[in-house]
Design an enzyme around this catalytic site. Structure first.
Site, short mmCIF file in Angstrom:
data_model
loop_
_atom_site.label_atom_id
_atom_site.label_comp_id
_atom_site.label_asym_id
_atom_site.label_seq_id
_atom_site.Cartn_x
_atom_site.Cartn_y
_atom_site.Cartn_z
N SER A 131 92.65 79.57 60.80
CA SER A 131 92.32 78.76 62.26
C SER A 131 91.07 78.05 61.44
O SER A 131 90.85 77.46 60.30
CB SER A 131 91.53 79.58 62.60
OG SER A 131 90.38 79.36 64.11
N TYR A 155 84.43 86.03 62.78
CA TYR A 155 85.35 85.66 62.64
C TYR A 155 85.98 84.80 61.47
O TYR A 155 87.16 85.13 60.27
CB TYR A 155 86.06 85.07 63.84
CG TYR A 155 86.94 84.54 64.10
CD1 TYR A 155 87.28 83.06 64.07
CD2 TYR A 155 88.28 85.15 63.97
CE1 TYR A 155 88.48 82.87 64.62
CE2 TYR A 155 89.76 84.47 64.15
CZ TYR A 155 89.10 83.50 64.66
OH TYR A 155 90.49 82.72 64.04
N LYS A 159 89.33 85.43 58.85
CA LYS A 159 90.43 84.36 58.47
C LYS A 159 90.37 84.16 57.00
O LYS A 159 90.89 83.47 55.91
CB LYS A 159 89.82 83.08 58.75
CG LYS A 159 90.82 83.44 60.59
CD LYS A 159 91.97 84.22 60.22
CE LYS A 159 92.39 84.44 62.26
NZ LYS A 159 94.12 84.58 62.03
C1 WQD Z 1 85.67 74.31 73.14
C2 WQD Z 1 84.93 73.15 74.06
C3 WQD Z 1 82.44 74.71 74.20
C4 WQD Z 1 83.87 77.49 76.87
C5 WQD Z 1 87.36 78.98 68.83
C6 WQD Z 1 87.13 79.55 68.36
C7 WQD Z 1 88.43 79.02 67.15
C8 WQD Z 1 90.10 79.14 67.75
C9 WQD Z 1 89.58 78.20 69.08
C10 WQD Z 1 90.98 81.18 67.29
C11 WQD Z 1 83.67 73.31 72.72
C12 WQD Z 1 83.05 74.08 75.01
C13 WQD Z 1 83.64 76.67 75.36
C14 WQD Z 1 82.72 77.74 77.87
C15 WQD Z 1 82.52 75.43 77.31
N1 WQD Z 1 90.55 80.52 68.31
N2 WQD Z 1 83.13 75.02 76.04
N3 WQD Z 1 82.31 76.56 78.52
O1 WQD Z 1 84.95 77.05 70.01
O2 WQD Z 1 86.44 75.06 69.78
O3 WQD Z 1 87.03 77.55 68.88
O4 WQD Z 1 88.55 79.33 69.84
O5 WQD Z 1 91.44 80.42 65.98
O6 WQD Z 1 88.65 79.30 65.60
O7 WQD Z 1 86.28 79.60 67.18
O8 WQD Z 1 87.11 76.82 70.94
O9 WQD Z 1 87.40 76.95 73.78
O10 WQD Z 1 85.08 78.21 72.52
O11 WQD Z 1 85.33 75.65 72.96
O12 WQD Z 1 81.49 74.19 77.61
O13 WQD Z 1 82.70 78.72 78.87
O14 WQD Z 1 84.56 73.84 75.08
O15 WQD Z 1 80.78 73.96 73.58
O16 WQD Z 1 82.92 72.37 73.00
P1 WQD Z 1 86.11 76.49 69.76
P2 WQD Z 1 86.46 77.14 72.82
#
Ligand code: WQD
Length: 350
Positions: A131, A155, A159
């Protein structure tokens, strides 16, 4: 026809990858505990694959931390395992902060058991589901594979630890063929809408959350910060269609099978960044639904931007993403609108 063991094959990325490999004519054994996945996904995969695919898919329920589960899986391959794709693991950042030992046991302990079982059964070809989270707060965007591995949550640490274990193994036993694939943000669904992301409980990630707001399961989205140093103030990420990601796994397998033993480390992303607001607007356009939202404080551990440099995957695999954000939203909506409650929806019980 190759014979491939897929751990976690009933999950979101696993099920889409199973479909791509079945359509490529391979025979699969899936080992899954169904703790965070639903076996209904694999019944749908067989329907989508059609024909006699059911003769090429064996599903074994088990926890890969138990050697007996792995023994059953390798026995089902009758002594010939041409590769393993290792998806099984836990992936919720927030949960990992509260339950680090669970993450170390499942993600690292499970991987250790798997590698030992592979060696015992003479299988030395592995694609590992890593990841972009291993990069932590990247200094340079877009991110190349040479960027420092500096995870910032349990997490990500697990990884990175498995990646390190694989590097040590490849150094000590040079006959291993290993690809460590660092996913950016996997989203969307198969265009049929029959398989897709099926999070247990309230989604942590943006895309399934927006999708559940659009379908009416959740009232409104909270955007974590609109004061980031970006054009519209919201966080930017590299979203990759799950079908592109699945095809990338087949491309990695083919390189490992056809080239010399090696350790490949590749970013699987589009190289294109989209903000939270861009995702909201694109999903509204695709679904025809309004996605109400409010603005909340920034989420701990978030970065302003995370975007891949995908050029190494294109150079080494001859693979790149082909589906854009609109397609991710259209396909994601095809799944969510036909399965408002995921695989627990009535519609999903064949
Ligand atoms: C994306 C954007 C949030 C939710 C994570 C893991 C990564 C991978 C993918 C496994 C950010 C914003 C999110 C919400 C929001 N998983 N957001 N409101 O954090 O980039 O990555 O998931 O491998 O390892 O770290 O993905 O979808 O959580 O966030 O504003 O309710 O959406 O701040 O900018 P992220 P995400």
């Amino acid at each position: 026809m190759a014979q491939v063991l897929i751990t976690g094959g009933a999950g979101f990325i696993g099920s889409h990858t199973c479909l791509v490999l079945l359509q490529a004519g391979h025979r699969l054994v899936v080992l899954d505990s169904f703790v965070t996945s639903n076996p209904a996904s694999l019944r749908r995969v067989l329907e989508l694959a059609g024909g006699v695919a059911s003769e090429r898919l064996t599903v074994i329920e088990g926890d890969l931390r138990q050697p007996s589960s792995l023994d059953r899986a390798f026995s089902a391959m009758a002594g010939r395992c041409d590769a393993v794709i290792h998806f099984a693991g836990l992936k919720a950042v927030a949960q990992s902060v509260h339950q680090p030992l669970l993450y170390w046991d499942v993600n690292v302990g499970g991987s250790t058991q798997l590698l030992s079982a592979m060696a015992r059964n003479g299988c030395h070809t592995l694609v590992f589901s890593s990841s972009a989270t291993v990069y932590g707060f990247p200094e340079t965007i877009p991110i190349q594979e040479t960027a420092p591995v500096l995870p910032i949550n349990p997490y990500g640490h697990t990884k990175a630890a498995v990646e390190r274990m694989l590097a040590d193994l490849a150094t000590s036993e040079t006959h291993w063929r290993i690809a460590r694939l660092r996913y950016f943000n996997p989203v969307g669904a198969h265009p049929s809408g029959q398989i897709g992301e099926n999070p247990l409980g309230p989604p942590d990630n943006l895309f399934p959350y927006v999708s559940q707001v659009a379908v009416g399961r959740i009232a409104r989205l909270q955007i974590y910060g609109d004061d980031w140093p970006t054009a519209d103030g919201t966080g930017i990420r590299d979203y990759i269609h799950v079908m592109d990601l699945a095809e990338g796994h087949l491309a990695a397998l083919e390189v490992l099978w056809n080239e010399q033993p090696q350790l490949l480390t590749l970013n699987l992303g589009s190289g294109i960044g989209h903000s939270v607001l861009e995702v909201v607007r694109a999903f509204e356009a695709a679904s025809g639904r309004t996605v109400p939202y409010g603005v909340a404080p920034r989420r701990a551990g978030d970065a302003a931007r995370s975007v891949a440099d995908p050029s190494e995957a294109e150079r080494r695999l001859g693979w790149r993403t082909r589906r854009d954000l609109e397609t991710m939203c259209l396909d994601g909506w095809a799944w969510q609108s036909s399965h408002p409650d995921g695989f627990s929806s009535q519609a999903s019980n064949p």
